[in-house]
Design a protein around this motif. Structure first.
Motif, short mmCIF file in Angstrom:
data_model
loop_
_atom_site.label_atom_id
_atom_site.label_comp_id
_atom_site.label_asym_id
_atom_site.label_seq_id
_atom_site.Cartn_x
_atom_site.Cartn_y
_atom_site.Cartn_z
N PRO A 27 0.83 -1.20 0.00
CA PRO A 27 0.00 0.00 0.00
C PRO A 27 0.87 1.25 0.00
O PRO A 27 1.95 1.25 0.57
CB PRO A 27 -0.80 -0.11 1.30
N SER A 28 0.39 2.29 -0.64
CA SER A 28 1.21 3.51 -0.74
C SER A 28 1.25 4.23 0.60
O SER A 28 0.56 3.87 1.55
CB SER A 28 0.64 4.42 -1.81
N MET A 29 2.09 5.29 0.66
CA MET A 29 2.22 6.06 1.89
C MET A 29 0.89 6.71 2.26
O MET A 29 0.48 6.71 3.42
CB MET A 29 3.30 7.14 1.72
N ALA A 30 0.19 7.23 1.24
CA ALA A 30 -1.09 7.89 1.52
C ALA A 30 -2.10 6.89 2.06
O ALA A 30 -2.87 7.19 2.98
CB ALA A 30 -1.62 8.54 0.25
N GLN A 31 -2.08 5.65 1.50
CA GLN A 31 -3.01 4.63 1.99
C GLN A 31 -2.70 4.28 3.45
O GLN A 31 -3.62 4.13 4.26
CB GLN A 31 -2.91 3.38 1.12
N GLY A 32 -1.41 4.16 3.78
CA GLY A 32 -1.03 3.87 5.15
C GLY A 32 -1.47 4.96 6.10
O GLY A 32 -2.04 4.70 7.17
N PHE A 33 -1.26 6.19 5.66
CA PHE A 33 -1.66 7.35 6.46
C PHE A 33 -3.16 7.33 6.70
O PHE A 33 -3.64 7.46 7.83
CB PHE A 33 -1.22 8.62 5.72
N ASN A 34 -3.94 7.12 5.61
CA ASN A 34 -5.40 7.12 5.73
C ASN A 34 -5.88 6.00 6.64
O ASN A 34 -6.77 6.21 7.48
CB ASN A 34 -6.04 6.94 4.36
N ALA A 35 -5.25 4.82 6.47
CA ALA A 35 -5.68 3.68 7.28
C ALA A 35 -5.47 3.96 8.76
O ALA A 35 -6.35 3.71 9.60
CB ALA A 35 -4.91 2.43 6.86
N MET A 36 -4.30 4.52 9.08
CA MET A 36 -3.99 4.81 10.48
C MET A 36 -4.95 5.86 11.03
O MET A 36 -5.47 5.73 12.14
CB MET A 36 -2.54 5.29 10.57
N LEU A 37 -5.19 6.91 10.23
CA LEU A 37 -6.09 7.99 10.66
C LEU A 37 -7.49 7.44 10.93
O LEU A 37 -8.08 7.68 12.00
CB LEU A 37 -6.13 9.05 9.55
N ARG A 38 -8.00 6.64 9.97
CA ARG A 38 -9.37 6.13 10.11
C ARG A 38 -9.46 5.19 11.31
O ARG A 38 -10.38 5.28 12.11
CB ARG A 38 -9.77 5.41 8.83
N ARG A 39 -8.45 4.32 11.45
CA ARG A 39 -8.47 3.35 12.54
C ARG A 39 -8.50 4.07 13.89
O ARG A 39 -9.31 3.75 14.76
CB ARG A 39 -7.23 2.47 12.45
N ASP A 40 -7.64 5.07 14.04
CA ASP A 40 -7.57 5.76 15.33
C ASP A 40 -8.86 6.52 15.62
O ASP A 40 -9.30 6.59 16.77
CB ASP A 40 -6.37 6.71 15.38
N LEU A 41 -9.47 7.08 14.57
CA LEU A 41 -10.73 7.78 14.79
C LEU A 41 -11.81 6.81 15.22
O LEU A 41 -12.57 7.09 16.16
CB LEU A 41 -11.16 8.51 13.50
N VAL A 42 -11.84 5.63 14.58
CA VAL A 42 -12.87 4.64 14.93
C VAL A 42 -12.67 4.18 16.37
O VAL A 42 -13.61 4.13 17.17
CB VAL A 42 -12.80 3.44 13.96
N VAL A 43 -11.40 3.89 16.72
CA VAL A 43 -11.12 3.45 18.10
C VAL A 43 -11.55 4.53 19.09
O VAL A 43 -12.17 4.22 20.12
CB VAL A 43 -9.61 3.14 18.24
N ALA A 44 -11.26 5.78 18.75
CA ALA A 44 -11.60 6.87 19.69
C ALA A 44 -13.11 6.98 19.85
O ALA A 44 -13.61 7.18 20.96
CB ALA A 44 -11.03 8.18 19.17
N PHE A 45 -13.87 6.83 18.75
CA PHE A 45 -15.33 7.00 18.86
C PHE A 45 -15.97 5.83 19.58
O PHE A 45 -17.07 5.94 20.09
CB PHE A 45 -15.96 7.21 17.48
N ARG A 46 -15.26 4.68 19.63
CA ARG A 46 -15.82 3.56 20.38
C ARG A 46 -15.57 3.71 21.87
O ARG A 46 -16.25 3.09 22.67
CB ARG A 46 -15.20 2.25 19.87
N GLN A 47 -14.56 4.51 22.23
CA GLN A 47 -14.33 4.73 23.67
C GLN A 47 -14.58 6.21 23.94
O GLN A 47 -13.64 7.00 24.00
CB GLN A 47 -12.89 4.41 24.05
N ARG A 48 -15.86 6.58 24.09
CA ARG A 48 -16.16 8.01 24.09
C ARG A 48 -15.64 8.73 25.33
O ARG A 48 -15.48 9.94 25.32
CB ARG A 48 -17.66 8.22 23.95
#
Lengths: 59, 242, 248
Positions: free
Chosen positions: B18-39
């Motif tokens: 995966p490209s650098m942008a894909q890695g960046f997006n994946a990390m960003l999305r994952r952390d946002l999802v994790v954060a919204f699950r632990q409000r």
């Protein structure tokens, strides 16, 4: 010589307490910095000697 | 899945990482999802920020002139402390469950992934705090111009704070007693941001131009964006590999 | 020239060579420190003329200024050692960097204390949020952060590498901190009496220069003494340290 006699030298105008306090504290800090490694070196040497002795006894 | 032929099954050499942008997006999305699950992690820094600011009038007295005078410093120091409080959780969980090591092994350079994590963290912990700051500004008797300056300066300054504290968090993530240590490491480095952030707000409260201070905060932001991810990545490598 | 530097770099990279060589250098460095500091201080305290504005209180300068210059220089040196730690992974640089922090911090502390004592007769208060004193205070905080991080990590090598990253980040920040504090200072108070007047009489300047150079020698002595302890501790399993300890 900026002072006429020793008493005047100690008095430093009106600022004697400040000047000598500053120099005294500096002396303390520098002395602590010199003493700390000397003491640490001595303690380390004793410690290493003890370890060597212990290893000789064990073998 | 299934609709298209997986190239790896045909010839493993064809697989492109995966490209650098894909890695960046994946990390960003994952952390946002994790954060919204632990409000709770999401709202706690915000409540801390509000409460600290609300305690100042109780401690100092409700005179509008006094509050107006201390408002820039109060808002900025409260923002700085709540960044510090929340940053401890930035790498801790990933360190404990091993996903940080996976990030280290991934084909993307670590600093790109780290940047994604920090941006997610900033969006989750600092952005809500910036959004409520006008309300707190009104409670501290700021006028419209000053509130505008507060908003702009926090918007430019808090990402820098997040980056700096992330350096501290990265260096201490392997230690049990990380919390206070991060504060001791990061607080002296906050000084320039604090000075220019409060400087902008103060200039606005005296109805002077505050563009210069904002420009300098912007310069800090660019500097931090350019260099901090490398320091954070280096810190994480040291914390993980010893 | 370059070959010589490269050879010296590799030789001093070996803890044993460093220990032997610095043992031979130490008496000369001590002599240099004593021969520069004592005349400098005596000249400054007794022979330099009193300042026409501050009277005799300015004589604190002969410690304050060298301590300030050393505290700054030591931080930069620690960051340079940090670069060597991270890039070339040199063990000796780890020990040097670790030894610098407490010495630099104590000079920063000395600078603050003498500054406060000097401030009392000059400004009438012990502490003024003067640009130089404030940035020195923040420098002391940076030192404290570095020392706290170094003490918190148990493994010596990862402690050294983590500290190296932090000290490099700090060194990049020092100029930024210094300029922001200066800007903040001009904003919040009108120009105060600066502690060192820009045009200094020669009879005041020469002892100051003696003291500054002498303090640099003193710093070298303190650093070498602390680093030698660090070597003994880290290399205590090696044969040469054991022989050295057994022989005396």
């Amino acid at each position: 010589m900026a002072f006429d006699n020793f008493a005047e030298f100690l008095a430093m105008g009106k600022h004697g307490a400040y000047v000598w306090a500053a120099y005294g504290i500096s002396l303390l800090v520098i002395a602590a910095n010199i003493l700390a490694p000397i003491l640490r070196q001595r303690a380390l040497r004793i410690d290493i000697q003890r370890k060597i002795k212990r290893e000789k006894l064990e073998s | 899945m299934g609709t298209e032929l997986n190239p790896a099954a045909v010839n493993p050499a064809v697989v492109k990482p995966p490209s650098m942008a894909q890695g960046f997006n994946a990390m960003l999305r994952r952390d946002l999802v994790v954060a919204f699950r632990q409000r709770s992690d999401l709202v706690n820094p915000l409540f801390f920020f509000i409460m600290v600011i609300a305690l100042f009038p109780l401690g100092i007295g409700p005179e509008p002139s006094t509050l107006q005078k201390i408002a820039p410093g109060v808002i900025w120091i409260a923002a700085l402390l709540s960044t510090l409080l929340s940053v401890d959780s930035l790498f801790r969980q990933d360190f404990d469950d091993g996903s940080l090591e996976l990030a280290l092994l991934s084909p993307q350079p670590l600093f790109v992934l780290v940047l994604g994590k920090i941006i997610a963290h900033w969006l989750v912990t600092a952005l809500p705090l910036i959004l409520v700051s006008p309300v707190l500004g009104v409670m501290l008797y700021m006028d419209a111009d000053t509130i505008q300056a507060t908003l702009c300066s926090l918007l430019l300054g808090t990402p820098v704070l997040s980056m700096i504290s992330a350096i501290g968090a990265a260096l201490t993530v392997g230690l049990r007693k990380g919390g206070v240590l991060v504060a001791i490491i990061a607080l002296p480095l906050y000084v320039p941001v604090l000075i220019f952030g409060t400087g902008a707000v103060e200039a606005a409260s005296m109805s002077m131009a505050f563009g210069g201070q904002l420009a300098i905060l912007g310069a800090f932001l660019i500097l931090a964006l350019a260099f901090a991810p490398f320091a954070i990545a280096a810190g994480l490598r040291i914390s993980l590999n010893g | 020239m370059f070959a010589t530097i490269k050879r010296l770099y590799h030789q001093f990279g070996s803890p044993r060579y460093f220990y032997d060589m610095t043992g031979k250098m130490l008496p000369w460095l001590i002599a240099g420190a004593v021969l520069l500091i004592i005349p400098g201080i005596v000249w400054g305290l007794a022979f330099a003329p009193p300042d026409y504005l501050q009277g005799n209180s300015y004589r604190i300068m002969y410690i304050h200024v060298p301590a300030a210059s050393l505290a700054m220089g030591a931080y930069v040196m620690m960051a340079v050692a940090g670069v060597v730690v991270l890039v070339w992974r040199m063990k000796m640089a780890e020990m040097v960097a670790r030894s610098i922090a407490p010495i630099g911090a104590s000079f920063a502390f000395l600078c603050l204390i003498t500054g406060a004592i000097w401030g009392k007769p000059t400004w009438g208060t012990w502490w003024v949020w003067d640009a130089r004193l404030t940035s020195m205070l923040i420098l002391l905080f940076l030192y404290i952060g570095v020392m706290a991080l170094n003490m918190a990590i148990e493994n010596a090598q990862s402690a050294a590498r983590a500290t190296a990253v932090l000290s490099i980040v700090g060194a990049v920040n020092i100029p930024i901190i210094k300029y922001s504090v200066e800007w903040w200072n001009t904003l919040h108070q009108p120009a105060s009496i600066s502690m060192t007047s820009s045009s200094m009489a020669t009879e005041m300047l020469i002892p100051l220069l003696l003291c500054i150079f002498g303090f640099y020698f003193l710093f070298a002595v303190l650093l070498i003494m602390a680093t030698r302890c660090e070597i003994l501790q880290r290399e205590q399993r090696s044969n040469w340290v054991r022989q050295l300890v057994e022989n005396n």
